[in-house]
Design a protein around this motif. Structure first.
Motif, PDB file in Angstrom:
ATOM      1  N   HIS A   1       1.100  -0.946  -0.325  1.00  0.00           N
ATOM      2  CA  HIS A   1      -0.014  -0.099  -0.127  1.00  0.00           C
ATOM      3  C   HIS A   1       0.980   1.437  -0.182  1.00  0.00           C
ATOM      4  CE1 HIS A   1      -3.817  -2.264   0.706  1.00  0.00           C
ATOM      5  NE2 HIS A   1      -2.843  -3.177   1.210  1.00  0.00           N
ATOM      6  N   ALA A   2       1.709   1.359   0.886  1.00  0.00           N
ATOM      7  CA  ALA A   2       2.340   2.086   0.553  1.00  0.00           C
ATOM      8  C   ALA A   2       3.547   2.903  -0.282  1.00  0.00           C
ATOM      9  CB  ALA A   2       4.005   2.421   1.459  1.00  0.00           C
ATOM     10  N   ILE A   3       4.010   2.042  -1.238  1.00  0.00           N
ATOM     11  CA  ILE A   3       4.141   2.418  -2.600  1.00  0.00           C
ATOM     12  C   ILE A   3       3.688   3.092  -3.607  1.00  0.00           C
ATOM     13  CG2 ILE A   3       6.029   0.323  -2.573  1.00  0.00           C
ATOM     14  CD1 ILE A   3       5.266  -1.085  -4.692  1.00  0.00           C
ATOM     15  N   LEU A   4       2.414   2.923  -3.662  1.00  0.00           N
ATOM     16  CA  LEU A   4       1.140   3.302  -4.036  1.00  0.00           C
ATOM     17  C   LEU A   4       1.888   4.814  -3.977  1.00  0.00           C
ATOM     18  CD1 LEU A   4      -1.769   1.257  -3.575  1.00  0.00           C
ATOM     19  CD2 LEU A   4      -0.522   1.477  -5.377  1.00  0.00           C
ATOM     20  N   ASN A   5       1.600   5.801  -3.279  1.00  0.00           N
ATOM     21  CA  ASN A   5       1.991   7.275  -3.343  1.00  0.00           C
ATOM     22  C   ASN A   5       3.183   7.557  -2.283  1.00  0.00           C
ATOM     23  OD1 ASN A   5       2.130   9.697  -2.134  1.00  0.00           O
ATOM     24  ND2 ASN A   5      -0.263   9.702  -1.584  1.00  0.00           N
ATOM     25  N   GLN A   6       4.365   7.173  -3.539  1.00  0.00           N
ATOM     26  CA  GLN A   6       5.695   7.456  -3.486  1.00  0.00           C
ATOM     27  C   GLN A   6       6.115   8.414  -2.610  1.00  0.00           C
ATOM     28  OE1 GLN A   6       7.226   7.351  -7.443  1.00  0.00           O
ATOM     29  NE2 GLN A   6       6.305   5.169  -7.902  1.00  0.00           N
ATOM     30  N   ASP A   7       5.685   9.729  -2.559  1.00  0.00           N
ATOM     31  CA  ASP A   7       5.793  10.922  -2.009  1.00  0.00           C
ATOM     32  C   ASP A   7       5.400  11.352  -1.009  1.00  0.00           C
ATOM     33  OD1 ASP A   7       6.948  12.415  -4.746  1.00  0.00           O
ATOM     34  OD2 ASP A   7       4.734  12.991  -5.319  1.00  0.00           O
ATOM     35  N   GLU A   8       4.413   9.717  -0.313  1.00  0.00           N
ATOM     36  CA  GLU A   8       4.424  10.616   1.756  1.00  0.00           C
ATOM     37  C   GLU A   8       4.980   8.868   1.900  1.00  0.00           C
ATOM     38  OE1 GLU A   8       3.244  13.615   2.541  1.00  0.00           O
ATOM     39  OE2 GLU A   8       3.044  14.262   0.472  1.00  0.00           O
ATOM     40  N   VAL A   9       5.105   9.339   3.214  1.00  0.00           N
ATOM     41  CA  VAL A   9       5.022   8.256   4.017  1.00  0.00           C
ATOM     42  C   VAL A   9       3.556   7.665   4.267  1.00  0.00           C
ATOM     43  CG1 VAL A   9       5.691   7.450   6.313  1.00  0.00           C
ATOM     44  CG2 VAL A   9       6.911   9.046   5.530  1.00  0.00           C
ATOM     45  N   LEU A  10       3.414   6.259   4.309  1.00  0.00           N
ATOM     46  CA  LEU A  10       2.041   5.930   4.222  1.00  0.00           C
ATOM     47  C   LEU A  10       2.296   5.451   6.385  1.00  0.00           C
ATOM     48  CD1 LEU A  10      -0.736   5.063   4.533  1.00  0.00           C
ATOM     49  CD2 LEU A  10       0.600   2.421   4.105  1.00  0.00           C
ATOM     50  N   ALA A  11       1.401   6.444   7.355  1.00  0.00           N
ATOM     51  CA  ALA A  11       1.144   6.666   8.323  1.00  0.00           C
ATOM     52  C   ALA A  11      -0.185   5.416   9.367  1.00  0.00           C
ATOM     53  CB  ALA A  11       1.565   7.484   9.498  1.00  0.00           C
ATOM     54  N   VAL A  12       0.013   4.475   9.476  1.00  0.00           N
ATOM     55  CA  VAL A  12      -1.372   3.836  10.066  1.00  0.00           C
ATOM     56  C   VAL A  12      -0.943   4.244  11.965  1.00  0.00           C
ATOM     57  CG1 VAL A  12      -2.899   1.708   9.940  1.00  0.00           C
ATOM     58  CG2 VAL A  12      -1.779   2.429   8.207  1.00  0.00           C
ATOM     59  N   ARG A  13      -2.153   4.479  12.411  1.00  0.00           N
ATOM     60  CA  ARG A  13      -1.801   4.831  13.731  1.00  0.00           C
ATOM     61  C   ARG A  13      -2.812   3.585  14.817  1.00  0.00           C
ATOM     62  NH1 ARG A  13      -4.693   5.324  17.861  1.00  0.00           N
ATOM     63  NH2 ARG A  13      -4.050   7.212  19.914  1.00  0.00           N
ATOM     64  N   ASP A  14      -2.959   2.986  13.964  1.00  0.00           N
ATOM     65  CA  ASP A  14      -4.023   1.758  14.455  1.00  0.00           C
ATOM     66  C   ASP A  14      -5.214   0.721  13.737  1.00  0.00           C
ATOM     67  OD1 ASP A  14      -5.580  -0.152  16.021  1.00  0.00           O
ATOM     68  OD2 ASP A  14      -6.599   1.150  17.328  1.00  0.00           O
ATOM     69  N   ALA A  15      -4.299   0.094  13.188  1.00  0.00           N
ATOM     70  CA  ALA A  15      -4.544  -1.129  12.147  1.00  0.00           C
ATOM     71  C   ALA A  15      -5.948  -1.775  12.021  1.00  0.00           C
ATOM     72  CB  ALA A  15      -3.571  -2.247  11.952  1.00  0.00           C
TER      73      ALA A  15
END
Length: 432
Positions: free
Chosen positions: A79-93
């Protein structure tokens, strides 16, 4: 559990990842250091360098987990590589519909918090992430996010360096194969030349036997010169055949009498001397450790250039050397020079003279030429561990200096033609 959609450039992305040859590679300290630093800065028990393959995510480096890979279908990093410009941050999965029933959430390692910084190549291809993971919900501070991004960029730089190294190794291998092919060609060409050279020698001998009593002394002398030149050509071809087969000159170095080398060049240029318009003045030169065939070619190249590129009625070439102490240890260094009274080389063009196929005049001027001669001369000098340069202070034409067996940094600043003339005791000048 919805799997992450494929990136639009998925086929290119997978090929790029394969080209880096990093998947399934052995652990490397540099990557281990990065995940260790990421874990400490973000205060998480888990940190990974995760590369997203076709059907898995593979961990190049890891802290806090024992497994080396997981299915791509469960990968947060997919999922994270879908948006190359931002850090994917998930607080509570457990509160995110993308991950709440993910097996990595419902089971070990019981992911709650995830933050992944995409690893994006200079060509804009996301290979995976540098990610940190915790089993409790949390958030990163702005400083931690900036640090995670910075470490991600460093990880990408390491991967890029690996790719460049792989490319260089490929180029080196291709160059070795090309050199082998060139050696085979040189062997075949040299072998084919032996027959006509042998024929010239035999024909000369037959001519002397059949018509010797009809020739005057001058004619006999010229035929003898032809015989010597033919013998020398045969010897050189034999040496080239051996050189082509072995491929390296380093293990065949021997003491070479450079005075004989200059003498051979004079004989090769006999026709020019016969006109009375060419003069080669040489000091008594010391011997040098090298390959005879290559040193013959070096002197032939530089001396003949001094005659060829010369508009004067009387063409002069000087060959000499100078030995002097250089460096903090006063190491005795010998440099040789070949100076002429030819057309010279303009200062603006001197940086280009050793570039292959770079002519400094019209293609049909001065008898033409391929523009490879000085490049070959430099290669011969460098093969012998030396350095070659143009004397910047010489004004009467061109003066080349070169060393054999010495490539000391800055050595080109130590030798000048005018110093040789003003300090003859340093060069032991004896004309021959």
């Amino acid at each position: 559990m919805p799997a992450a959609p494929l990136p639009a450039n998925e086929s290119v992305r997978l090929q790029t990842l394969a080209d880096y040859q990093i998947l399934d590679s052995l652990p490397e300290q540099e990557y281990d250091d990065i995940v260790g630093i990421a874990s400490r800065i973000c205060r998480t028990p888990i940190a990974l360098v995760s590369l997203v393959d076709a059907d898995r995510q593979w961990f190049k480096a890891r802290v806090g987990v024992d497994v080396g890979q997981t299915d791509r279908s469960a990968a947060f990093c997919a999922h994270a590589i879908l948006n190359q410009d931002e850090v994917l941050a998930v607080r509570d999965a457990t509160q995110d519909p993308r991950f709440l029933d993910n097996p990595l959430v419902t089971g070990a390692p019981h992911i709650r918090f995830y933050a992944g910084s995409p690893l994006v190549t200079p060509d804009g291809v996301a290979l995976g992430t540098l990610c940190v993971i915790d089993s409790i919900p949390r958030e990163l501070s702005p400083e931690q996010l900036l640090s995670l991004k910075a470490l991600g960029r460093q990880t990408t730089s390491l991967i890029e360096l690996r790719g460049r190294t792989n490319q260089l190794e490929t180029y080196r291998s291709e160059l070795e194969q090309s050199n082998e092919a060139l050696q085979e060609f040189a062997y075949a060409a040299s072998h084919d030349l032996k027959q006509p050279i042998r024929g010239i020698g035999s024909l000369t001998e037959f001519f002397v036997e059949d018509y010797g009593d009809q020739l005057d002394d001058a004619a006999k002398e010229k035929l003898e010169l032809i015989r010597r030149l033919t013998d020398r050509a045969q010897t050189m071809i034999d040496q080239m055949l051996h050189y082509a087969r072995v491929g390296s000159v380093v293990d065949r170095l021997q003491s070479v009498d450079l005075n004989e080398v200059v003498g051979h060049v004079k004989e090769n240029l006999f026709a020019l001397f016969a006109s009375g318009k060419v003069s080669i003045q040489s000091m008594q030169l010391p011997s040098a450790n090298g390959a005879p065939v290559l040193l013959n070619e070096l002197f032939q190249n530089l001396i003949s250039n001094g005659i060829k590129y010369n508009d004067n009625e009387s063409k002069t070439v000087e060959v000499g050397f100078q030995t002097k102490p250089i460096g903090p240890d006063d190491e005795a260094v010998t440099a040789f020079f070949i100076a002429d009274n030819g057309i010279g080389i303009p200062e603006r063009m001197r940086p280009e003279v050793f570039t292959i196929f770079r002519r400094l005049h019209a293609a049909d001027a001065y008898g033409g030429g391929s523009g490879a001669g000085l490049t070959i001369a430099r290669k011969i000098v460098e093969t012998h561990g030396g350095r070659i340069w143009i004397d910047p202070s010489y004004q009467d034409g061109t003066c080349f200096w070169f060393t054999i067996g010495t490539s000391m940094a800055g050595i080109e600043h130590e030798f000048r033609y005018d110093k040789v003339q003003s300090e003859p005791d340093l060069c032991h000048a004896v004309s021959i």
